[in-house]
Scaffold this motif. Structure first.
Motif, PDB file in Angstrom:
ATOM      1  N   PHE A 184       0.800  -1.238   0.000  1.00  0.00           N
ATOM      2  CA  PHE A 184       0.000   0.000   0.000  1.00  0.00           C
ATOM      3  C   PHE A 184       0.831   1.285   0.000  1.00  0.00           C
ATOM      4  O   PHE A 184       0.287   2.370  -0.219  1.00  0.00           O
ATOM      5  CB  PHE A 184      -0.949   0.009   1.216  1.00  0.00           C
ATOM      6  CG  PHE A 184      -1.921  -1.135   1.208  1.00  0.00           C
ATOM      7  CD1 PHE A 184      -3.052  -1.095   0.401  1.00  0.00           C
ATOM      8  CD2 PHE A 184      -1.699  -2.274   1.974  1.00  0.00           C
ATOM      9  CE1 PHE A 184      -3.950  -2.156   0.369  1.00  0.00           C
ATOM     10  CE2 PHE A 184      -2.591  -3.331   1.964  1.00  0.00           C
ATOM     11  CZ  PHE A 184      -3.722  -3.288   1.158  1.00  0.00           C
ATOM     12  N   LEU A 194      -0.443   5.168  -0.866  1.00  0.00           N
ATOM     13  CA  LEU A 194      -0.868   5.751   0.410  1.00  0.00           C
ATOM     14  C   LEU A 194      -1.175   7.234   0.221  1.00  0.00           C
ATOM     15  O   LEU A 194      -0.377   7.982  -0.362  1.00  0.00           O
ATOM     16  CB  LEU A 194       0.277   5.585   1.428  1.00  0.00           C
ATOM     17  CG  LEU A 194      -0.057   5.465   2.902  1.00  0.00           C
ATOM     18  CD1 LEU A 194      -1.027   4.336   3.172  1.00  0.00           C
ATOM     19  CD2 LEU A 194       1.221   5.255   3.712  1.00  0.00           C
ATOM     20  N   THR A 195      -2.343   7.660   0.718  1.00  0.00           N
ATOM     21  CA  THR A 195      -2.698   9.081   0.591  1.00  0.00           C
ATOM     22  C   THR A 195      -2.558   9.823   1.911  1.00  0.00           C
ATOM     23  O   THR A 195      -2.376  11.031   1.928  1.00  0.00           O
ATOM     24  CB  THR A 195      -4.141   9.231   0.083  1.00  0.00           C
ATOM     25  OG1 THR A 195      -5.008   8.510   0.963  1.00  0.00           O
ATOM     26  CG2 THR A 195      -4.273   8.696  -1.332  1.00  0.00           C
ATOM     27  N   ASP A 196      -2.739   9.130   3.001  1.00  0.00           N
ATOM     28  CA  ASP A 196      -2.464   9.756   4.302  1.00  0.00           C
ATOM     29  C   ASP A 196      -2.081   8.670   5.297  1.00  0.00           C
ATOM     30  O   ASP A 196      -2.353   7.482   5.089  1.00  0.00           O
ATOM     31  CB  ASP A 196      -3.647  10.594   4.803  1.00  0.00           C
ATOM     32  CG  ASP A 196      -4.883   9.752   5.051  1.00  0.00           C
ATOM     33  OD1 ASP A 196      -4.814   8.831   5.888  1.00  0.00           O
ATOM     34  OD2 ASP A 196      -5.918  10.023   4.416  1.00  0.00           O
ATOM     35  N   TRP A 197      -1.470   9.105   6.392  1.00  0.00           N
ATOM     36  CA  TRP A 197      -0.945   8.145   7.369  1.00  0.00           C
ATOM     37  C   TRP A 197      -2.030   7.569   8.257  1.00  0.00           C
ATOM     38  O   TRP A 197      -1.803   6.622   9.009  1.00  0.00           O
ATOM     39  CB  TRP A 197       0.156   8.804   8.199  1.00  0.00           C
ATOM     40  CG  TRP A 197       1.338   9.156   7.357  1.00  0.00           C
ATOM     41  CD1 TRP A 197       1.645  10.373   6.859  1.00  0.00           C
ATOM     42  CD2 TRP A 197       2.349   8.258   6.883  1.00  0.00           C
ATOM     43  NE1 TRP A 197       2.798  10.306   6.097  1.00  0.00           N
ATOM     44  CE2 TRP A 197       3.245   9.024   6.099  1.00  0.00           C
ATOM     45  CE3 TRP A 197       2.587   6.892   7.041  1.00  0.00           C
ATOM     46  CZ2 TRP A 197       4.371   8.459   5.472  1.00  0.00           C
ATOM     47  CZ3 TRP A 197       3.694   6.331   6.433  1.00  0.00           C
ATOM     48  CH2 TRP A 197       4.567   7.114   5.651  1.00  0.00           C
ATOM     49  N   GLN A 198      -3.220   8.177   8.197  1.00  0.00           N
ATOM     50  CA  GLN A 198      -4.344   7.646   8.961  1.00  0.00           C
ATOM     51  C   GLN A 198      -4.661   6.215   8.514  1.00  0.00           C
ATOM     52  O   GLN A 198      -5.082   5.379   9.314  1.00  0.00           O
ATOM     53  CB  GLN A 198      -5.568   8.549   8.750  1.00  0.00           C
ATOM     54  CG  GLN A 198      -6.731   8.269   9.694  1.00  0.00           C
ATOM     55  CD  GLN A 198      -6.505   8.845  11.084  1.00  0.00           C
ATOM     56  OE1 GLN A 198      -6.014   9.950  11.230  1.00  0.00           O
ATOM     57  NE2 GLN A 198      -6.854   8.069  12.108  1.00  0.00           N
ATOM     58  N   GLN A 199      -4.422   5.936   7.221  1.00  0.00           N
ATOM     59  CA  GLN A 199      -4.683   4.574   6.717  1.00  0.00           C
ATOM     60  C   GLN A 199      -3.821   3.550   7.458  1.00  0.00           C
ATOM     61  O   GLN A 199      -4.290   2.491   7.834  1.00  0.00           O
ATOM     62  CB  GLN A 199      -4.372   4.511   5.219  1.00  0.00           C
ATOM     63  CG  GLN A 199      -5.308   5.343   4.357  1.00  0.00           C
ATOM     64  CD  GLN A 199      -4.808   5.382   2.913  1.00  0.00           C
ATOM     65  OE1 GLN A 199      -4.208   6.356   2.480  1.00  0.00           O
ATOM     66  NE2 GLN A 199      -5.052   4.307   2.169  1.00  0.00           N
ATOM     67  N   GLU A 212      -5.081   3.237  11.118  1.00  0.00           N
ATOM     68  CA  GLU A 212      -6.298   2.432  11.232  1.00  0.00           C
ATOM     69  C   GLU A 212      -5.992   0.947  11.044  1.00  0.00           C
ATOM     70  O   GLU A 212      -6.536   0.090  11.754  1.00  0.00           O
ATOM     71  CB  GLU A 212      -7.339   2.909  10.212  1.00  0.00           C
ATOM     72  CG  GLU A 212      -7.963   4.246  10.626  1.00  0.00           C
ATOM     73  CD  GLU A 212      -8.817   4.857   9.531  1.00  0.00           C
ATOM     74  OE1 GLU A 212      -9.069   4.167   8.517  1.00  0.00           O
ATOM     75  OE2 GLU A 212      -9.210   6.026   9.693  1.00  0.00           O
ATOM     76  N   HIS A 213      -5.132   0.652  10.107  1.00  0.00           N
ATOM     77  CA  HIS A 213      -4.746  -0.746   9.914  1.00  0.00           C
ATOM     78  C   HIS A 213      -4.076  -1.291  11.172  1.00  0.00           C
ATOM     79  O   HIS A 213      -4.391  -2.399  11.627  1.00  0.00           O
ATOM     80  CB  HIS A 213      -3.799  -0.879   8.714  1.00  0.00           C
ATOM     81  CG  HIS A 213      -3.422  -2.291   8.406  1.00  0.00           C
ATOM     82  ND1 HIS A 213      -4.221  -3.138   7.660  1.00  0.00           N
ATOM     83  CD2 HIS A 213      -2.343  -3.023   8.782  1.00  0.00           C
ATOM     84  CE1 HIS A 213      -3.643  -4.321   7.579  1.00  0.00           C
ATOM     85  NE2 HIS A 213      -2.495  -4.286   8.251  1.00  0.00           N
TER      86      HIS A 213
END
Lengths: 249, 596
Positions: B360, B364-369, B372-373
């Motif tokens: 990913f 990746l578009t932001d570190w929130q992803q 959350e993972h």
């Protein structure tokens, strides 16, 4: 021997806890004494005189009930302001918030000087505060402007007066200093005008006293420090082999 | 403290209850220009096991101290190095910082191996030391020589900022001297097992034993005006001395063959630290300060989540961090089975993280992803490690927060607050405390008290150990529950009364009411656990505070105390002016063995 402010407050907290003061009360009492000492008002000397009396009876928080009066009156039956000062000033503050100004009288109260820290605290929260009381030789007036860090303390000489005093303390809180001044003057003795200007301690005195104590430390009499140790010992638990396990051994 | 304005308080409290993405930074922080940040809620952050999973991060006190020393090019020089051939004697360093001059005075004394004890109750140490303002004259030096080796049994004055002591590492000290004397460098694998030459057991400041008050330090000595900066500096100086001392001893023993330590190995030496229960009450008794520390950490994290770009370079840099941490974890030596297992699992999960980045990272578009993972699939310890690394990734976003770690610590009562509002405030901010059933024996299984031995905090078992009648007031959840019950009953009788009138009649609740009124509007600060629970793990409290100090390599010795390492991998004093300073200043998070 010199101690620091933090060290003094820590020792006072444990000492008052050893005297039976409850959580909250011993924090406030420690701050009251430390404020007086740090600001040049000989808080430790005052406490030295008070300790035998404070230690003469068990202390627990005192529930207060006001006596019927046109303003708030409490009889604390010989208690120290160290034990009830917070409640008294709290009541004055809450009434002042509702009614713009308040006066609370406390009878049979000792160590009244220590109330100044409570007034300072209320002043920091935006209220003008005052207190006055008479001793056998003086009439003392303490006044904080709203948000002020330091008070103006005026001591008026009064010869041969008030031997049979009720050990009263008047506390005033209000949104405006002028309102408190009016309330104070209404309580003054009839011969008030003969008092003269009195000895005044102002912000410069308190600021320089605080700075000096912070920079150089606080002179601590050995006997009083020993008293603190003795009182603190009451809240310590004896050490045993078993108890050492409770620290990780 | 502001005047109590019910409508403003309600707005602030309402904000705390708002959905995650709408949360705003606390008014305690001058961060209004940061706008809306995705702050994590307190019910997630302030769980004890999560706090006990925090790791050092960019704004930890050791990290900010090192950055300050190097940016300001502090000068640290020996003015006295009076050691005998055994390494015993007096050493004085003169420190010239940006705003002031200081003296670091150290006494090295012989200590029989049988007397070496890391506990607070010890009364002799290999080294004792003090950080003093200005220069030290002969008269003051003699005062220090008389008092510093006694530690708690001595007295100092307000010219002293910090007092500390340390014991030799039995496993490392003589070995390193022997190797250097023979002209050899110590084996790096062996150093990796321990990582220090001395272990400090206390660093006292803030006015203890007559020292300068914190109010003085922060107002007069601006070089140390951040929390625990002077204490951390003392440990840094201890490390500096330890490296000088082993080289000195080797040269004394074998002048013809002795060699100096390789700088890369020097940097890999930190200072050991042994921390016990004494640190735990601090977190309970200073909730506003803890709130500030956590708020800063969470603000840094939220800023990264919102503003941190997922460029290819950043993803690659992050991957490098993860690899480094895996090596760091693999190099930790601990006998504690739980810690071993935990390190192993985090090590494994970081491998999964690398695989996730392979899949990913490019999109990746932001570190929130990633966050959350992590929260769905990995352990709390791994989640918090990832958070530390994300903060590390964006110095340009977070370093501005360095000076935000301090706060005033007033705990004021608000007497005019209506009792009904206080009850509502408890239900909003202390709902977690009301969930414990203190009628259950397990919920009141232990108590905290001060021992007559140096007032050392200890845990006792209720119904077994003596001292419950003198227990410390650390069980906030129980105090809140009792106060809440009293308030609720009072409200039925006096529905229009305010807090002043309640406390007039029931003054025994004054302390907890002041705390509730002070803390309820703040986001973090209260640790959401019952500290009287029979199975409580105080080590989480220690680890939380130590993470803000910036330590690494936790090595629990029981559930009540933990060894760890300070400043391992950090730059040396000689690095401050070196051409490599820029590359060394922030390269020591999660230290690993140097490669040769």
């Amino acid at each position: 021997m010199k101690v620091s402010k933090n060290e003094l407050i820590a020792a006072l907290k444990k000492s008052f806890e050893g005297l039976g003061f409850q959580y909250g009360d011993y924090l406030d009492a420690a701050n009251m004494v430390a404020w007086a000492q740090m600001h040049g008002l000989d808080g430790l000397g005052q406490l030295s005189l008070a300790l035998p009396f404070l230690d003469a009876k068990p202390h627990s928080s005192r529930a207060l009930e006001p006596a019927p009066s046109e303003f708030w009156v409490f009889d604390v039956e010989g208690d120290s302001i160290l034990l009830c000062g917070s409640q008294i000033v709290d009541i004055a503050c809450s009434v002042a918030r509702r009614q713009s100004a308040a006066c609370v009288r406390v009878d049979n109260c000792h160590n009244r000087l220590f109330v100044i820290e409570r007034l300072a605290n209320a002043a920091q929260r935006g209220l003008a505060t005052m207190a006055c009381w008479s001793t056998s030789r003086t009439f003392e007036v303490v006044a904080f402007e709203a948000h002020a860090r330091y008070p103006k303390v005026t001591s008026f000489a009064m010869d041969k007066r008030d031997a049979a005093t009720r050990q009263s303390l008047f506390v005033f809180c209000g949104l405006a200093t002028e309102d408190l001044q009016v309330m104070l003057e209404s309580l003054m003795p009839d011969d008030w005008s003969e008092f003269g200007s009195g000895n005044e301690l102002n912000g410069d005195f308190f600021r320089s006293a605080y700075d000096a104590a912070l920079d150089g430390g606080i002179d601590m009499p050995a006997s009083l420090w020993s008293s603190f140790d003795r009182l603190t010992a009451r809240v310590l638990v004896e050490s045993t082999e078993s108890s050492r396990a409770g620290a990780g051994e | 403290m502001d005047i109590y304005l019910p409508h403003l308080l309600s707005l602030k409290e309402a904000a705390l209850e708002a959905p995650l993405e709408a949360a705003v930074p606390s008014a305690a922080l001058p961060l209004a220009d940061r706008g809306v940040l995705p702050m994590r809620p307190a019910h997630q952050v302030m769980q004890l096991d999560r706090l006990g999973s925090f790791h050092q991060f960019r704004l930890s006190f050791m990290r900010t101290l090192v950055r300050r020393m190097m940016a300001e090019k502090w000068s640290i020089e020996n003015v006295t190095f009076d050691l005998d051939s055994g390494g015993y004697g007096t050493v004085i360093y003169q420190v010239q910082a940006l705003y002031g001059r200081y003296s670091f005075v150290l006494f090295s004394n012989y200590l029989d191996d049988t007397l070496r004890n890391d506990r607070v109750i010890a009364n002799q140490w290999d080294l004792t030391m003090a950080l003093c303002e200005g220069s030290v004259d002969s008269e003051q030096l003699e005062q220090l020589r008389t008092n510093i080796p006694k530690q708690e049994a001595g007295r100092v004055d307000s010219r002293v900022l910090v007092l500390s002591r340390a014991n030799k590492s039995a496993r490392n000290f003589d070995y390193v001297v022997d190797e250097l004397a023979c002209g050899e460098q110590p084996n790096i694998d062996r150093i990796a097992e321990v990582g220090y030459l001395y272990r400090t057991t206390a660093a006292y400041g803030s006015g203890k034993l007559g020292m300068a008050d914190w109010d003085k330090v922060r107002s007069v000595h601006r070089d140390f005006a951040r929390p625990f900066a002077a204490e951390m500096f003392t440990c840094f100086m201890l490390r500096h001395f330890s490296l000088q001392q082993v080289e000195f001893l080797a040269a004394q023993r074998a002048p013809a063959t002795a060699v100096a330590l390789d700088d890369r190995i020097k940097r890999f030496f930190g200072i050991g630290n042994s921390t016990g229960l004494g640190m735990a009450p601090f977190l309970i008794n200073h909730p506003k300060l803890i709130n500030q520390w956590v708020e800063v950490r969470e603000t840094a994290l939220a800023t990264v989540m919102r503003d941190g770009h997922c460029s290819d370079e950043k993803v690659e840099e992050f991957r490098g961090f993860v690899c480094r941490v895996r090596q760091h974890l693999a190099e930790i030596v601990t006998e504690d089975a739980l810690q071993q297992a935990s390190n192993g699992m985090v090590h494994d999960e970081l491998l999964q993280l690398l695989a996730w980045l392979d899949d990913f990272g490019p999109t990746l578009t932001d570190w929130q992803q990633l966050s959350e993972h992590a929260s769905h699939f990995w352990r709390v310890e791994t989640q918090e490690l990832v958070n530390s690394l994300l903060i590390e990734l964006f110095p340009e976003l977070v370093d501005v927060l360095e000076d935000q770690m301090d706060t005033d610590e007033r705990y004021d009562c608000i007497p005019e607050m209506l009792v009904c509002d206080l009850v509502a405030s408890i239900e909003r901010a202390y709902d977690w405390a009301l969930e414990f059933d203190f009628s259950e024996p397990v919920q009141r299984g232990i108590f905290w008290y001060r021992s007559e031995e140096k007032m050392e905090p200890r845990l006792g078992h209720t119904d077994i150990d003596a001292g419950a009648d003198r227990q410390m007031q650390l069980v906030v959840a129980r105090s809140v529950s009792e106060c809440y019950r009293a308030l609720s009953a009072y409200l039925g009788e006096y529905p229009d009364d305010d807090v002043a009138r309640f406390l007039m009649r029931q003054p025994q609740y004054r302390g907890i009411v002041c705390r509730i009124q002070t803390m309820a509007p703040l986001r973090y600060g209260e640790i959401r656990e019952n500290l009287a629970h029979r199975e409580i793990l105080p080590i989480h409290l220690l680890r939380c505070k130590l993470s803000f100090f910036g330590v690494s390599k936790f090595d629990p010795r029981s559930r009540l105390w933990v060894r760890n390492t300070m400043f391992q991998g950090a730059p040396l004093v000689s690095d401050f002016l070196s051409s490599d300073a820029a590359s060394l200043v922030d390269s020591w998070q999660f230290p690993v063995k140097p490669a040769f």
